[in-house]
Design an enzyme around this catalytic site. Sequence first.
Site, PDB file in Angstrom:
ATOM      1  N   LYS A   1     -14.809  15.769 -16.694  1.00 16.63           N
ATOM      2  CA  LYS A   1     -13.525  16.220 -16.170  1.00 16.63           C
ATOM      3  C   LYS A   1     -12.853  15.118 -15.343  1.00 16.63           C
ATOM      4  CE  LYS A   1     -14.388  19.865 -18.369  1.00 16.63           C
ATOM      5  NZ  LYS A   1     -15.040  21.066 -18.045  1.00 16.63           N
TER       6      LYS A   1
HETATM    7  C1  LIG Z   1     -15.539  22.476 -18.419  1.00 21.60           C
HETATM    8  C2  LIG Z   1     -14.805  23.731 -18.556  1.00 21.60           C
HETATM    9  C3  LIG Z   1     -15.215  24.916 -17.933  1.00 21.60           C
HETATM   10  C4  LIG Z   1     -16.518  25.063 -17.221  1.00 21.60           C
HETATM   11  O1  LIG Z   1     -16.831  24.098 -16.333  1.00 21.60           O
HETATM   12  P1  LIG Z   1     -18.363  23.761 -15.974  1.00 21.60           P
HETATM   13  O2  LIG Z   1     -18.235  22.997 -14.705  1.00 21.60           O
HETATM   14  O3  LIG Z   1     -18.921  22.944 -17.096  1.00 21.60           O
HETATM   15  O4  LIG Z   1     -19.074  25.045 -15.786  1.00 21.60           O
HETATM   16  C5  LIG Z   1     -14.403  26.024 -18.057  1.00 21.60           C
HETATM   17  N1  LIG Z   1     -13.275  25.998 -18.765  1.00 21.60           N
HETATM   18  C6  LIG Z   1     -12.847  24.886 -19.398  1.00 21.60           C
HETATM   19  C7  LIG Z   1     -11.564  24.913 -20.155  1.00 21.60           C
HETATM   20  C8  LIG Z   1     -13.618  23.726 -19.340  1.00 21.60           C
HETATM   21  O5  LIG Z   1     -13.222  22.644 -19.999  1.00 21.60           O
END
Ligand SMILES: *Cc1c(COP(=O)(O)O)cnc(C)c1O
Length: 396
Positions: free
Chosen positions: A179
């Site tokens: 992210k």
């Molecule tokens: C990465 C992601 C999540 C979840 O995040 P985590 O930290 O991996 O639990 C939820 N929604 C979207 C759209 C994502 O890309």
Amino acid sequence: MARVGLREWLAIAPVIASGKLSRYGNEDGGPLTRFERDFSAAFDVRHTLTVSSGTGALIAALVAAGIGPGDEVLVPAYTWIATAAAPLAVGAVPVLVEIDQTLTIDPQDILRKITPNTRAIIPVHMANMVCDMDSIMRIAREHGLLVIEDACQAVGLTYKGRRAGTIGDIGAFSFNQFKNISIGEGGAIVTNDDHLFARARMYHDIGSVFRGHLDNANEPLIPGINLKASQIQGAMLNVQLKKLDPMVRRMRCRYDAMAEILMSDSDLRVGPHNDPANAAGLHVIFDTESEAKAFAARNRRGVYRLHDSSRHVYTFWQPILEQRAVHPKMNPYAWADRKIDYSPNACARSLDILKRTCRIGLGENYPLPLIRYMAKKMTGQRSDDLQSLVTTPGVP
Ligand SMILES: *Cc1c(COP(=O)(O)O)cnc(C)c1O
């Protein structure tokens, strides 16, 4: 995603030396409290709560909002599976909604999918593409629905001057490895609502019962679980937060450089955006599936056809399609008021778009001349290879 390096390494050393690694027990709240204060200021939002993941953030947000058995939650057909799994974790069921050519949830289809059981919408700002929040908020207010923004894939992006994640009732962010803010694992919830914040904080920390928080907005105590982040995460987050806005600016300027060439010098169709002035995610839409496949095959570097990233497409979410639960007696589908449609053509229009669309990675650290070279190569204006670019003096 901003690279983790020396600064993060230096920031965690004093935390380890202090021995105070956990959320509570620091006189001044420690790095996590500092991060929450700075994130709230940078995002212009009243409350930020750091949690252990984006999935945890979505679940805590749903709990805070009082969503549960019998409730339907609208989610897009194109997202990371966690968005659809989160309602199940609180006993509600996800209802699939089409995306449109912006690759985000289609407000028109939201209207078609609302039933008397619908309680909330989770718009997902997918791959740094922001949703049509004006329409979504208008529909939500007209139908008495809560909006829980999934901004996990768009940390720091803005929609008409406001940060994605701060426009709905609650926003969820992820800070995992892939992210924009990247610390391995982590997440956050933001809200302007004192009641939602108090309930999310109680749920994210079962020990909350004993912490003596005086700012619980008169919300009665609820038993929670444990989604707390550690001070090591907090220390890394403080470093990464400083990298965020410069990184988003680099993405924006690479978007402009590449989109300009694709739009002016070729018949490639650059996908629409809900806030074109702040666009940072680039995709091209073709008339046919085979044209999209050929484009992806021709431009391997940073280009892929969206349908090939199958984990983000609802037809690949096996446990959800099969309506399985952690325990048969805790199956949210048994509590739902009606049969939920997860057939392969439940969102046929989304599948059609995903099969005809290619995403182009912008490489936010690539030099601009390289971005322009890549764009020209995609449009067929250059055929030299990258090697010659590096070895021939004065090029490009
Ligand atoms: C990465 C992601 C999540 C979840 O995040 P985590 O930290 O991996 O639990 C939820 N929604 C979207 C759209 C994502 O890309």
